[in-house]
Write a protein that holds these residues in place. Structure first.
Motif, PDB file in Angstrom:
ATOM      1  N   ASN A  78       0.829  -1.213   0.000  1.00 20.18           N
ATOM      2  CA  ASN A  78       0.000   0.000   0.000  1.00 20.18           C
ATOM      3  C   ASN A  78       0.858   1.256   0.000  1.00 20.18           C
ATOM      4  OD1 ASN A  78      -2.383  -1.475   0.044  1.00 20.18           O
ATOM      5  ND2 ASN A  78      -2.485  -1.516   2.276  1.00 20.18           N
ATOM      6  N   ARG A 115       2.159   1.743  -3.405  1.00 21.51           N
ATOM      7  CA  ARG A 115       1.126   2.269  -4.304  1.00 21.51           C
ATOM      8  C   ARG A 115       0.860   3.750  -4.047  1.00 21.51           C
ATOM      9  NH1 ARG A 115      -1.345  -2.866  -3.490  1.00 21.51           N
ATOM     10  NH2 ARG A 115      -2.605  -2.016  -1.791  1.00 21.51           N
ATOM     11  N   ARG A 167       1.315   6.712  -6.606  1.00 16.53           N
ATOM     12  CA  ARG A 167       0.208   7.609  -6.931  1.00 16.53           C
ATOM     13  C   ARG A 167       0.595   9.069  -6.698  1.00 16.53           C
ATOM     14  NH1 ARG A 167      -3.133   5.541  -3.714  1.00 16.53           N
ATOM     15  NH2 ARG A 167      -4.006   3.986  -5.122  1.00 16.53           N
TER      16      ARG A 167
END
Length: 342
Positions: A70, A73, A77
């Protein structure tokens, strides 16, 4: 059997270590059975605990792997968002340069990003801070750099009080007001004094209600009145920060605060009434006896008009000032009982 064999047999019987091996026990004691059962139970429990520990270790490992994934990610992002924003800003700058070149306007000075990158703030956090300061989170056509520059200009130093303000509050001994000064520096200090006094009253009001807070209708109504007063006085604090207070409102407010500080609450209430509804006669019936209206007739009683009907914002913070007076006479009662408001 000869004598020698007989003697050796008797001698072997007399030796203590020569006893025959006893047969295995046919019966067991209850304590031995209980001890054996306990050992078996403890062994089973140890096996169960070991299995649980193994499962927990596997679960922790999976959670750590998911957290790392996470985080990766989110980082990806964020980088993509920054890259997209940078490309968008470059495209907008290129379009602006082309437009200015087409119109024959001088080129804009290229903005340096060193100042922004030194202490950058994410857009989400910047939006929350701007909204908390009572300013729009985003303006039309505003870039991230311009938004960050606007946030810094607004002043990031906010006092921690009932109404956050960028004004530097003064101590209680310096809150005494006299009259509206003529110079700009004196007015700035006056605004700090007024903001400090109202902050002190609201703080005492809030702490008093917190101490006597009960689950009754009257207690809830009193607390809601205090919260509403804080919200309604926020525009007045913003006017203090900008130094944009009408003289017709500032002088009566100073008069009210001066009387309240001297515990002359009846005089403060009179000042509030003059400020809110004015002292001009209310028209009842015929107001003019002539045919033609006199020139500049409306200016005769211009100073006697009240400000409570001026606009909704002014009406609300004037009512909040009256509520502060009502609490102040309870918190700091006057020495002369005749100065108590009815």
């Amino acid at each position: 059997m000869d004598f020698a064999a007989l003697m050796s047999k008797e001698i072997s019987k007399a030796k203590p270590g020569a006893k025959a091996e006893e047969p295995s026990k046919k019966y067991m004691k209850r304590s031995e059975v209980e001890a054996e059962r306990r050992e078996k139970y403890l062994a089973e429990q140890r096996a169960i605990e070991a299995e649980k520990e193994a499962k927990l270790a596997q679960k922790r490992k999976r959670e750590e792997e998911e957290a790392e994934a996470n985080a990766a990610r989110e980082e990806k992002r964020r980088k993509l968002a920054e890259e997209s924003r940078r490309r968008r800003e470059e495209q907008e700058a290129e379009e602006e340069r082309a437009r200015r070149k087409r119109l024959g306007l001088p080129e804009l000075i290229k903005e340096t990003s060193e100042e922004v990158e030194a202490d950058d703030i994410k857009d989400e956090e910047l939006f929350e801070k701007l909204r908390a300061m009572g300013h729009p989170a985003k303006l039309f056509g505003e870039s991230h750099k311009q938004r960050l520059r606007r946030f810094r200009k607004l002043g990031t130093i906010m006092t921690t009080g009932p109404i956050p303000t960028s004004l530097e509050l003064v101590e209680e001994k310096d809150m005494k007001v006299e009259k509206v000064p003529e110079d700009a520096e004196g007015k700035k200090f006056l605004f700090r004094q007024l903001a400090s006094y109202f902050t002190m009253v609201l703080t005492e009001w809030e702490s008093a209600l917190e101490k006597e807070k009960r689950d009754t209708f009257a207690s809830k109504a009193a607390y809601n009145a205090m919260v509403q007063s804080k919200e309604n006085m926020t525009p007045l604090f913003r006017k203090f920060e900008k130094g944009d207070v009408d003289e017709g409102v500032l002088e009566p407010i100073v008069e009210i605060v001066k009387a309240a500080q001297e515990r002359r609450y009846v005089d403060a209430n009179d000042g509030y009434l003059r400020l809110s509804i004015g002292k001009a006669a209310w028209p009842i019936g015929v107001t003019m006896v002539g045919i033609h209206e006199r020139s500049a007739r409306e200016k005769l009683h211009e100073s006697d008009k009240g400000h409570v009907m001026g606009d909704e914002v002014t009406r609300k913070f004037l009512q909040s000032i009256k509520r502060c007076l009502s609490f102040a006479q309870v918190r700091w009662p006057p020495e002369d009982i005749r100065q108590l408001m009815g």
